[in-house]
Design an enzyme around this catalytic site. Structure first.
Site, PDB file in Angstrom:
ATOM      1  N   PHE A  11     110.036 136.865  30.583  1.00  0.00           N
ATOM      2  CA  PHE A  11     111.414 137.043  30.100  1.00  0.00           C
ATOM      3  C   PHE A  11     111.518 138.139  29.027  1.00  0.00           C
ATOM      4  N   ASP A  58      94.492 138.858  33.763  1.00  0.00           N
ATOM      5  CA  ASP A  58      94.500 137.894  32.657  1.00  0.00           C
ATOM      6  C   ASP A  58      94.092 138.593  31.361  1.00  0.00           C
ATOM      7  N   SER A  84     104.664 129.580  27.501  1.00  0.00           N
ATOM      8  CA  SER A  84     105.737 129.594  26.504  1.00  0.00           C
ATOM      9  C   SER A  84     106.636 128.357  26.488  1.00  0.00           C
ATOM     10  N   THR A  99      95.230 130.292  27.526  1.00  0.00           N
ATOM     11  CA  THR A  99      95.849 131.626  27.371  1.00  0.00           C
ATOM     12  C   THR A  99      96.162 131.946  25.914  1.00  0.00           C
ATOM     13  N   THR A 133     106.208 133.113  17.343  1.00  0.00           N
ATOM     14  CA  THR A 133     107.397 132.270  17.358  1.00  0.00           C
ATOM     15  C   THR A 133     107.638 131.599  16.010  1.00  0.00           C
ATOM     16  N   ASP A 134     108.882 131.204  15.785  1.00  0.00           N
ATOM     17  CA  ASP A 134     109.198 130.437  14.563  1.00  0.00           C
ATOM     18  C   ASP A 134     108.656 129.007  14.629  1.00  0.00           C
ATOM     19  N   GLU A 135     108.281 128.563  15.839  1.00  0.00           N
ATOM     20  CA  GLU A 135     107.849 127.162  15.976  1.00  0.00           C
ATOM     21  C   GLU A 135     106.555 126.872  15.230  1.00  0.00           C
ATOM     22  N   TYR A 159     102.253 123.602  22.365  1.00  0.00           N
ATOM     23  CA  TYR A 159     102.639 125.017  22.438  1.00  0.00           C
ATOM     24  C   TYR A 159     102.582 125.671  21.064  1.00  0.00           C
ATOM     25  N   LYS A 163     100.162 128.668  19.557  1.00  0.00           N
ATOM     26  CA  LYS A 163     100.660 129.948  19.031  1.00  0.00           C
ATOM     27  C   LYS A 163     100.209 130.124  17.582  1.00  0.00           C
ATOM     28  N   LYS A 198     114.289 126.868  30.694  1.00  0.00           N
ATOM     29  CA  LYS A 198     114.669 126.830  29.284  1.00  0.00           C
ATOM     30  C   LYS A 198     116.155 126.474  29.170  1.00  0.00           C
ATOM     31  N   TYR A 216     118.706 116.553  25.782  1.00  0.00           N
ATOM     32  CA  TYR A 216     117.692 115.640  25.244  1.00  0.00           C
ATOM     33  C   TYR A 216     118.222 114.905  24.008  1.00  0.00           C
TER      34      TYR A 216
HETATM   35  P1  NAD Z   1     107.538 133.783  29.552  1.00  0.00           P
HETATM   36  O1  NAD Z   1     106.889 132.477  29.819  1.00  0.00           O
HETATM   37  O2  NAD Z   1     108.868 134.090  30.160  1.00  0.00           O
HETATM   38  O3  NAD Z   1     106.565 134.979  29.966  1.00  0.00           O
HETATM   39  C1  NAD Z   1     105.193 134.960  29.687  1.00  0.00           C
HETATM   40  C2  NAD Z   1     104.540 136.030  30.529  1.00  0.00           C
HETATM   41  O4  NAD Z   1     103.121 136.028  30.237  1.00  0.00           O
HETATM   42  C3  NAD Z   1     104.653 135.774  32.034  1.00  0.00           C
HETATM   43  O5  NAD Z   1     105.001 136.972  32.687  1.00  0.00           O
HETATM   44  C4  NAD Z   1     103.256 135.314  32.450  1.00  0.00           C
HETATM   45  O6  NAD Z   1     102.921 135.640  33.781  1.00  0.00           O
HETATM   46  C5  NAD Z   1     102.388 136.065  31.464  1.00  0.00           C
HETATM   47  N1  NAD Z   1     101.087 135.420  31.219  1.00  0.00           N
HETATM   48  C6  NAD Z   1     100.846 134.104  31.013  1.00  0.00           C
HETATM   49  N2  NAD Z   1      99.526 133.900  30.842  1.00  0.00           N
HETATM   50  C7  NAD Z   1      98.926 135.118  30.920  1.00  0.00           C
HETATM   51  C8  NAD Z   1      97.581 135.558  30.808  1.00  0.00           C
HETATM   52  N3  NAD Z   1      96.581 134.698  30.592  1.00  0.00           N
HETATM   53  N4  NAD Z   1      97.317 136.870  30.942  1.00  0.00           N
HETATM   54  C9  NAD Z   1      98.331 137.762  31.192  1.00  0.00           C
HETATM   55  N5  NAD Z   1      99.616 137.387  31.317  1.00  0.00           N
HETATM   56  C10 NAD Z   1      99.920 136.085  31.166  1.00  0.00           C
HETATM   57  O7  NAD Z   1     107.606 133.902  27.958  1.00  0.00           O
HETATM   58  P2  NAD Z   1     108.670 134.636  27.040  1.00  0.00           P
HETATM   59  O8  NAD Z   1     109.772 133.700  26.742  1.00  0.00           O
HETATM   60  O9  NAD Z   1     108.957 135.958  27.612  1.00  0.00           O
HETATM   61  O10 NAD Z   1     107.808 134.791  25.701  1.00  0.00           O
HETATM   62  C11 NAD Z   1     107.007 135.954  25.495  1.00  0.00           C
HETATM   63  C12 NAD Z   1     106.296 135.805  24.155  1.00  0.00           C
HETATM   64  O11 NAD Z   1     107.262 135.649  23.108  1.00  0.00           O
HETATM   65  C13 NAD Z   1     105.400 134.574  24.073  1.00  0.00           C
HETATM   66  O12 NAD Z   1     104.248 134.931  23.356  1.00  0.00           O
HETATM   67  C14 NAD Z   1     106.220 133.558  23.307  1.00  0.00           C
HETATM   68  O13 NAD Z   1     105.391 132.679  22.592  1.00  0.00           O
HETATM   69  C15 NAD Z   1     106.996 134.460  22.379  1.00  0.00           C
HETATM   70  N6  NAD Z   1     108.304 133.965  21.936  1.00  0.00           N
HETATM   71  C16 NAD Z   1     109.223 133.483  22.841  1.00  0.00           C
HETATM   72  C17 NAD Z   1     110.488 133.099  22.404  1.00  0.00           C
HETATM   73  C18 NAD Z   1     111.539 132.591  23.361  1.00  0.00           C
HETATM   74  O14 NAD Z   1     112.588 132.113  22.906  1.00  0.00           O
HETATM   75  N7  NAD Z   1     111.354 132.696  24.677  1.00  0.00           N
HETATM   76  C19 NAD Z   1     110.804 133.167  21.038  1.00  0.00           C
HETATM   77  C20 NAD Z   1     109.838 133.643  20.147  1.00  0.00           C
HETATM   78  C21 NAD Z   1     108.606 134.054  20.614  1.00  0.00           C
HETATM   79  O1  DAU Z   2     111.880 128.919  18.753  1.00  0.00           O
HETATM   80  C1  DAU Z   2     111.270 129.807  19.631  1.00  0.00           C
HETATM   81  C2  DAU Z   2     110.846 129.081  20.879  1.00  0.00           C
HETATM   82  O2  DAU Z   2     112.024 128.806  21.618  1.00  0.00           O
HETATM   83  C3  DAU Z   2     109.845 129.860  21.717  1.00  0.00           C
HETATM   84  O3  DAU Z   2     108.658 130.026  20.977  1.00  0.00           O
HETATM   85  C4  DAU Z   2     109.559 129.127  23.024  1.00  0.00           C
HETATM   86  O4  DAU Z   2     108.698 129.911  23.837  1.00  0.00           O
HETATM   87  C5  DAU Z   2     110.868 128.893  23.743  1.00  0.00           C
HETATM   88  O5  DAU Z   2     110.640 128.169  24.934  1.00  0.00           O
HETATM   89  C6  DAU Z   2     111.839 128.139  22.842  1.00  0.00           C
HETATM   90  O6  DAU Z   2     111.391 126.785  22.612  1.00  0.00           O
HETATM   91  P1  DAU Z   2     112.408 125.554  22.609  1.00  0.00           P
HETATM   92  O7  DAU Z   2     111.677 124.323  22.897  1.00  0.00           O
HETATM   93  O8  DAU Z   2     113.281 125.602  21.403  1.00  0.00           O
HETATM   94  O9  DAU Z   2     113.341 126.017  23.856  1.00  0.00           O
HETATM   95  P2  DAU Z   2     113.940 125.212  25.106  1.00  0.00           P
HETATM   96  O10 DAU Z   2     114.872 126.137  25.788  1.00  0.00           O
HETATM   97  O11 DAU Z   2     112.899 124.536  25.904  1.00  0.00           O
HETATM   98  O12 DAU Z   2     114.795 124.093  24.387  1.00  0.00           O
HETATM   99  C7  DAU Z   2     115.818 124.446  23.450  1.00  0.00           C
HETATM  100  C8  DAU Z   2     116.393 123.147  22.905  1.00  0.00           C
HETATM  101  O13 DAU Z   2     117.110 122.491  23.966  1.00  0.00           O
HETATM  102  C9  DAU Z   2     115.340 122.165  22.439  1.00  0.00           C
HETATM  103  O14 DAU Z   2     115.840 121.467  21.306  1.00  0.00           O
HETATM  104  C10 DAU Z   2     115.186 121.202  23.625  1.00  0.00           C
HETATM  105  C11 DAU Z   2     116.569 121.189  24.225  1.00  0.00           C
HETATM  106  N1  DAU Z   2     116.639 120.990  25.683  1.00  0.00           N
HETATM  107  C12 DAU Z   2     115.870 121.778  26.481  1.00  0.00           C
HETATM  108  C13 DAU Z   2     115.891 121.627  27.846  1.00  0.00           C
HETATM  109  C14 DAU Z   2     115.025 122.496  28.733  1.00  0.00           C
HETATM  110  C15 DAU Z   2     117.492 120.045  26.220  1.00  0.00           C
HETATM  111  O15 DAU Z   2     118.210 119.347  25.489  1.00  0.00           O
HETATM  112  N2  DAU Z   2     117.511 119.891  27.574  1.00  0.00           N
HETATM  113  C16 DAU Z   2     116.746 120.620  28.411  1.00  0.00           C
HETATM  114  O16 DAU Z   2     116.798 120.423  29.651  1.00  0.00           O
END
Ligand code: NAD
Ligand code: DAU
Length: 354
Positions: A11, A58, A84, A99, A133-135, A159, A163, A198, A216
């Site tokens: 993403f 990888d 993620s 990973t 991530t902020d998590e 997760y 991280k 997500k 949830y």
């Molecule tokens: P995502 O799950 O959409 O994408 C992860 C990508 O990494 C995928 O394309 C997957 O194929 C690839 N991948 C997984 N394992 C691998 C490996 N061993 N080697 C090479 N490639 C691999 O995740 P995202 O939401 O795009 O998040 C990207 C980064 O940003 C992550 O590090 C995540 O922790 C961080 N992040 C995400 C969010 C969020 O809200 N989505 C917020 C803050 C930080």
């Molecule tokens: O804060 C950054 C993080 O945000 C990233 O590091 C993660 O990669 C990313 O997945 C995200 O984590 P969250 O757990 O916050 O995101 P998610 O979209 O899974 O859930 C957002 C909120 O919504 C969380 O409080 C759980 C809730 N939720 C989620 C799903 C999938 C629901 O209530 N129902 C659902 O079906």
């Protein structure tokens, strides 16, 4: 300068790659394992673009990574690759350890080997940017100040623990070996190409399919939302001007309870794609069992990034969420392929292990 991007078919990584190549002449080598979350179809517009090469592999494969580094001599590595999804980490933490921790370790070692052999000037200019991530900071109570970079690490899920571990490795590789690293810790992203496991894409996709919208617990958990392209602009800015060894929090001061997010999506869909029976999509909202160990609140204090590097988000939540809903309405095929697994066949056809 060539960039090596890892996880650039996911993403945020894919949004970064698309934005980077649209705005700059500098090529990208995109290393992605293409797990369920990696989708080359997201990068389809780059087919035939000589400045982009997608390599399936990888980050933990030291032989492959070392070869890519030696062949392409990147000036920077940006590490997006990770498992993620918090819910998946609860059901199966193993892949997250493999990973996010072990993979990052091997990547750091491959990069260190490459970087330490570079001529002095290239060594000085090189950057390893780790996307986190902020998590890692754990959960806030109502009224607590937002997470600053100095907040202690208190990860609560497999997760976030994985991280956090990766962040510590990156920090240690700087302090011990001098590797020129930067780390960003961002809040929740949303926008185009977000895998519909997500919250935001799941709610849009389920609403349109007439399925329940599973909230949830009490739906009052708070997340701090940032449009994905603003995260990408922050990463570009940190890469350009961030101080070595520093961490930068990235966020848009957009704290919202989950239920409000879901209601906003329903309201937008009611306007953009009204249901035939005239009812609101909100009637599909269903409260379900809470996520185990569910963090109550995240909030990012992004003042350091703004004060030091002058970064600010371009989108408000209102503009970003509207663009996002419109994108999903305009791209049903992308959603359908992701859900059906058809894109996996596409992967088999067009890419093989490098
Ligand atoms: P995502 O799950 O959409 O994408 C992860 C990508 O990494 C995928 O394309 C997957 O194929 C690839 N991948 C997984 N394992 C691998 C490996 N061993 N080697 C090479 N490639 C691999 O995740 P995202 O939401 O795009 O998040 C990207 C980064 O940003 C992550 O590090 C995540 O922790 C961080 N992040 C995400 C969010 C969020 O809200 N989505 C917020 C803050 C930080
Ligand atoms: O804060 C950054 C993080 O945000 C990233 O590091 C993660 O990669 C990313 O997945 C995200 O984590 P969250 O757990 O916050 O995101 P998610 O979209 O899974 O859930 C957002 C909120 O919504 C969380 O409080 C759980 C809730 N939720 C989620 C799903 C999938 C629901 O209530 N129902 C659902 O079906």
């Amino acid at each position: 300068m060539t960039l090596l991007v890892t996880g650039g078919a996911g993403f945020i990584g894919a949004n970064f790659v698309l934005d980077w190549l649209a705005a700059s002449e500098e090529p990208i080598i995109n290393l992605d394992k293409l797990t369920y979350a990696g989708n080359p179809e997201t990068l389809a517009s780059l087919q035939g673009n000589a400045r982009h090469q997608l390599v399936q592999g990888d980050i933990g494969d030291s032989v492959l990574v070392s070869r890519l580094l030696a062949e392409h001599r990147p000036g920077a590595v940006i590490n997006f690759a990770a498992e993620s999804h918090v819910d998946r980490s609860i059901h199966g933490p193993g892949a997250f350890i493999d990973t996010n921790i072990v993979g990052t370790f091997h990547l750091l070692e491959s990069v260190r080997g490459y970087w330490s052999a570079l001529p002095e000037a290239e060594q000085a200019a090189f950057r390893f940017l780790h996307v986190s991530t902020d998590e890692v900071y754990g959960s806030l109570a109502k009224g607590d100040p937002a997470f600053a970079e100095t907040h202690r690490y208190e990860p609560n899920s497999p997760y976030s623990a994985s991280k956090a571990a990766s962040d510590h490795l990156v920090r240690a590789w700087h302090h011990t070996y001098g590797l020129p690293v930067l780390t960003t810790n961002c809040s929740n992203n949303y926008g185009p190409y977000h895998f519909p496991e997500k919250l935001i894409p799941l709610m849009i996709v389920n609403a349109l399919a007439g399925k329940p919208l599973p909230v949830y617990g009490d739906g009052m958990q708070i997340r701090d939302w940032l449009y994905v392209k603003d995260h990408c602009s922050a990463i570009r800015r940190v890469l350009e001007a961030g101080r070595l060894g520093e961490t930068y929090n990235v966020g848009g001061w957009n704290e919202k309870p989950n239920i409000e997010i879901v209601q906003t999506i329903c309201r937008l869909l009611d306007g953009l794609r009204p249901k035939a029976d005239g009812s609101s999509y909100a009637s599909q909202i269903t409260y379900v069992t809470d996520r185990p160990g569910h963090d109550r609140r995240y909030a990012i204090d992004a003042r350091k990034l703004e004060a030091e590097l002058g970064w600010k988000p371009a989108e408000t939540f209102e503009s970003g969420i509207r663009k996002t809903v419109e994108w999903y309405l305009a791209n049903p095929e992308w959603v359908q392929h992701v859900q059906s697994g058809a894109y996996r066949e596409w992967v088999q056809q067009h890419y093989s292990a490098a």
